[in-house]
Motif scaffolding. Structure first.
Motif, PDB file in Angstrom:
ATOM      1  N   PRO A   1       0.790  -1.223   0.000  1.00 50.86           N
ATOM      2  CA  PRO A   1       0.000   0.000   0.000  1.00 50.86           C
ATOM      3  C   PRO A   1       0.822   1.272   0.000  1.00 50.86           C
ATOM      4  O   PRO A   1       1.950   1.305   0.402  1.00 50.86           O
TER       5      PRO A   1
ATOM      6  N   ARG B   1      -7.750  -4.962   3.633  1.00 51.24           N
ATOM      7  CA  ARG B   1      -8.011  -3.892   4.592  1.00 51.24           C
ATOM      8  C   ARG B   1      -7.276  -2.607   4.238  1.00 51.24           C
ATOM      9  O   ARG B   1      -7.475  -1.586   4.892  1.00 51.24           O
ATOM     10  N   ASP B   2      -6.389  -2.660   3.250  1.00 53.44           N
ATOM     11  CA  ASP B   2      -5.592  -1.485   2.896  1.00 53.44           C
ATOM     12  C   ASP B   2      -5.620  -1.287   1.388  1.00 53.44           C
ATOM     13  O   ASP B   2      -6.082  -2.153   0.649  1.00 53.44           O
TER      14      ASP B   2
ATOM     15  N   LEU C   1     -10.960   1.447   4.822  1.00 54.34           N
ATOM     16  CA  LEU C   1      -9.660   0.948   4.384  1.00 54.34           C
ATOM     17  C   LEU C   1      -8.543   1.780   4.989  1.00 54.34           C
ATOM     18  O   LEU C   1      -8.694   2.981   5.212  1.00 54.34           O
ATOM     19  N   THR C   2      -7.421   1.145   5.239  1.00 54.77           N
ATOM     20  CA  THR C   2      -6.245   1.834   5.766  1.00 54.77           C
ATOM     21  C   THR C   2      -5.319   2.215   4.615  1.00 54.77           C
ATOM     22  O   THR C   2      -5.079   1.417   3.708  1.00 54.77           O
ATOM     23  N   LEU C   3      -4.775   3.425   4.669  1.00 59.74           N
ATOM     24  CA  LEU C   3      -3.831   3.906   3.660  1.00 59.74           C
ATOM     25  C   LEU C   3      -2.425   3.834   4.244  1.00 59.74           C
ATOM     26  O   LEU C   3      -2.166   4.394   5.305  1.00 59.74           O
ATOM     27  N   LYS C   4      -1.539   3.119   3.585  1.00 55.76           N
ATOM     28  CA  LYS C   4      -0.189   2.940   4.091  1.00 55.76           C
ATOM     29  C   LYS C   4       0.844   3.388   3.065  1.00 55.76           C
ATOM     30  O   LYS C   4       0.540   3.457   1.865  1.00 55.76           O
TER      31      LYS C   4
ATOM     32  N   ASP D   1      -2.747  -6.571   3.168  1.00 59.45           N
ATOM     33  CA  ASP D   1      -3.377  -6.893   4.453  1.00 59.45           C
ATOM     34  C   ASP D   1      -4.763  -7.459   4.182  1.00 59.45           C
ATOM     35  O   ASP D   1      -5.750  -6.729   4.094  1.00 59.45           O
TER      36      ASP D   1
ATOM     37  N   THR E   1      -1.459  -9.712   6.581  1.00 62.35           N
ATOM     38  CA  THR E   1      -0.362  -9.388   5.677  1.00 62.35           C
ATOM     39  C   THR E   1       0.470 -10.612   5.304  1.00 62.35           C
ATOM     40  O   THR E   1       1.037 -10.668   4.213  1.00 62.35           O
TER      41      THR E   1
END
Length: 551
Positions: free
Chosen positions: A11, A413-414, A438-441, A474, A480
């Motif tokens: 991500p 999830r990302d 959603l998670t931003l990485k 993820d 992950t």
């Protein structure tokens, strides 16, 4: 996906500053995306009957007819003055190279085709010969006056063979700081640029030293992608302005080459990272010949359009490449069809599924273009041809998104936006994913330069803001570790090989979520009035400004 663009990136952080972009206050509700369309089309397009979907083959004919038929059934209109197709004039060359012979060093060297090197040519000639061409190491082969960098400074390489390192000088930096954006690859790091610049400098031949880490792919990818039939634009001049020979050396072959000249590859590679580096003649000469089989034939882009209600002369564009490698190196079972199920039958199916979703929702205010392009695997040729010969004016094209290999490991999830921070489209993407939790990485490997490696780049370099995004690693089921394992398995066992075949056990939840996000971005653009631009300082900002100003 082009050889150097691997599936399943980790991500990438979307910068908060982009949230200031003018645009819709809320994203469109995620639509229903037909899983039946995705599974059926991916399975058909990647079946042996389509023979790996190589351009100008019987597999192409089946592919483009199927896409056009599904566009029609979805409710689109033909996108090229009543036709579903845009002809893309290609020339196919199949080279049979000799060994690469090196003389003048401590001992003569002979490098074998495929195992030690690959060689090809852009020049459309029945036979190409390189005879006793002086060899020069030119570091990263970059001429960037705006960055105060010129590896060719004070050097005349006309008629000579240049040896070039892959990627940028600062690709190993831990941050994004450096003369070439630190670990984030710029276009100067791409193999396409390196051959372009070598030709401009007059080099008779250009060989890039392969190294898995900076290249982001192994020698097996070079082998599969640079051997057999190759495609290029059918240029009236037969590309006579290009170097006679282009190719790659394995790292081991390069080490032998440097050692025979009394030099050390590692030492000179370290020196090439420093500002002020000057090219090093190796005191050796190269000879190689290539026989070319030549075939000229048009391939086709497939284009459909959903005309806009109130501003039909403003356009949003979705792209995906339909082609793959055709027949390639056989696996142990004897299977020599590179089916390209993930890459990119899945993305092509996704393009059709998006067309269905938008057509079902009814026309937006602006027109929406659905473009399935040819010859991505040969250097983004189909999208490049459209960008250079647009059916709809690029100055009136608001922006768009590209799909190259959907996420088939399951829901995630990302989320990843390749090239985050480049344009104001980030804000549209941010709004589209907001309801999805959603998670931003951050991107772990910006040195790979993925933004420059698929069809969105052809439009971006002409000024059209484009996004290219994927689900992250993820996973909802397995986290992950499961996502990383799926990605590693794909890269090692299936990417650009006969094993990229349809799998009935794939979990399509991630692909559907990706397409829902793409729908939200495209619909917001198509129903809005804003004209998102590249961020200030981006390499494409000036091009867009001139395009919109009619210059």
């Amino acid at each position: 996906m082009h050889p150097s663009a691997l599936l399943r990136l980790s991500p990438l952080l979307l910068i908060a500053a982009c949230a200031q972009t003018p645009g819709p206050r809320t994203a469109a509700a995620p639509p229903a995306i037909s899983e039946a369309t995705l599974t059926t089309l991916t399975q058909i397009l990647s079946s042996d009957a389509f023979e790996g979907r190589a351009p100008t083959t019987a597999g192409e004919e089946k592919t483009v007819q199927l896409i056009a038929d599904r566009f029609r059934k979805a409710g689109l209109q033909p996108g090229n003055n009543g036709s579903w197709y845009q002809n893309v004039p290609l020339v196919e060359t199949t080279a049979s190279p000799s060994s690469l012979r090196i003389t003048g060093g401590s001992k003569p060297l002979v490098f074998s085709y495929r195992t030690d090197m690959v060689a090809n040519t852009y020049q459309v000639q029945p036979k190409v010969s390189l005879d006793n061409s002086e060899i020069v190491f030119v570091g990263y082969g970059i001429n960037a006056p705006e960055r105060g960098w010129n590896d060719y400074a004070g050097l005349d390489v006309r008629g000579k063979t240049v040896i070039i390192l892959v990627n940028d000088p600062d690709w190993q930096n831990e941050t994004l700081q450096g003369p070439f954006n630190g670990k984030a690859m710029t276009y100067y790091g791409r193999w396409t640029y390196k051959y372009e610049e070598a030709a401009k400098q007059g080099a008779a031949a250009a060989f890039i030293v392969h190294d898995t880490a900076p290249a982001s792919y192994g020698w097996n990818v070079v082998q599969s992608s640079w051997t057999g039939a190759q495609y290029n634009m059918d240029d009236p001049g037969g590309h006579a302005d290009q170097s006679k020979v282009i190719g790659w050396l394995t790292n081991d072959a390069a080490k032998q080459l440097f050692a025979a000249s009394g030099k050390d590859l590692a030492t000179l590679s370290a020196a090439a990272k420093q500002p002020g580096f000057r090219a090093v003649p190796l005191g050796q000469k190269a000879s190689i010949s290539l026989s070319n089989q030549i075939k000229r034939q048009a391939s086709r882009n497939v284009i459909g359009i959903l005309p806009g209600k109130s501003r039909p002369n403003e356009y949003v564009i979705y792209t995906a490449h339909w082609d793959h490698l055709g027949r390639c190196d056989a696996d142990p079972s004897g299977d020599d069809i590179c089916n390209g199920a993930v890459d990119n039958a899945s993305g092509t199916a996704g393009l059709v599924a998006l067309a269905e979703a938008h057509a079902k929702a009814g026309p937006a205010e602006r027109s929406i273009i659905f473009l399935a392009v040819t010859a991505e695997e040969s250097g983004l040729l189909g999208s490049r041809y459209y960008a250079e010969n647009p059916i709809y004016p690029l100055a009136q094209t608001v922006g768009g998104a590209n799909m190259d290999s959907l996420s088939l490991a399951g829901d995630f999830r990302d989320f990843v936006a390749i090239g985050s921070g480049k344009s104001e489209l980030d804000a549209y993407l941010q709004r589209a994913i907001a309801p999805m939790n959603l998670t931003l990485k951050p991107e772990p490997s910006p040195q790979a330069g993925y933004y420059y490696r698929s069809d969105h780049f052809s439009l971006a370099r002409k000024g059209v803001p484009m996004i290219y995004a994927k689900g992250g690693e993820d996973l909802v089921n397995g986290g992950t570790s499961a996502g990383a394992a799926w990605a590693a398995d794909y890269r090692a066992k299936r990417y650009h090989s006969p094993n990229d075949e349809y799998d009935i056990d794939w979990n399509w939840a991630g692909a559907i979520r990706e397409l829902q996000i793409y729908y939200g971005v495209g619909r917001a653009l198509a129903d809005g009035r804003a004209w998102p631009n590249w961020n200030k300082g981006d390499e494409f900002r000036g091009i867009r400004d001139r395009s919109r100003a009619g210059k």
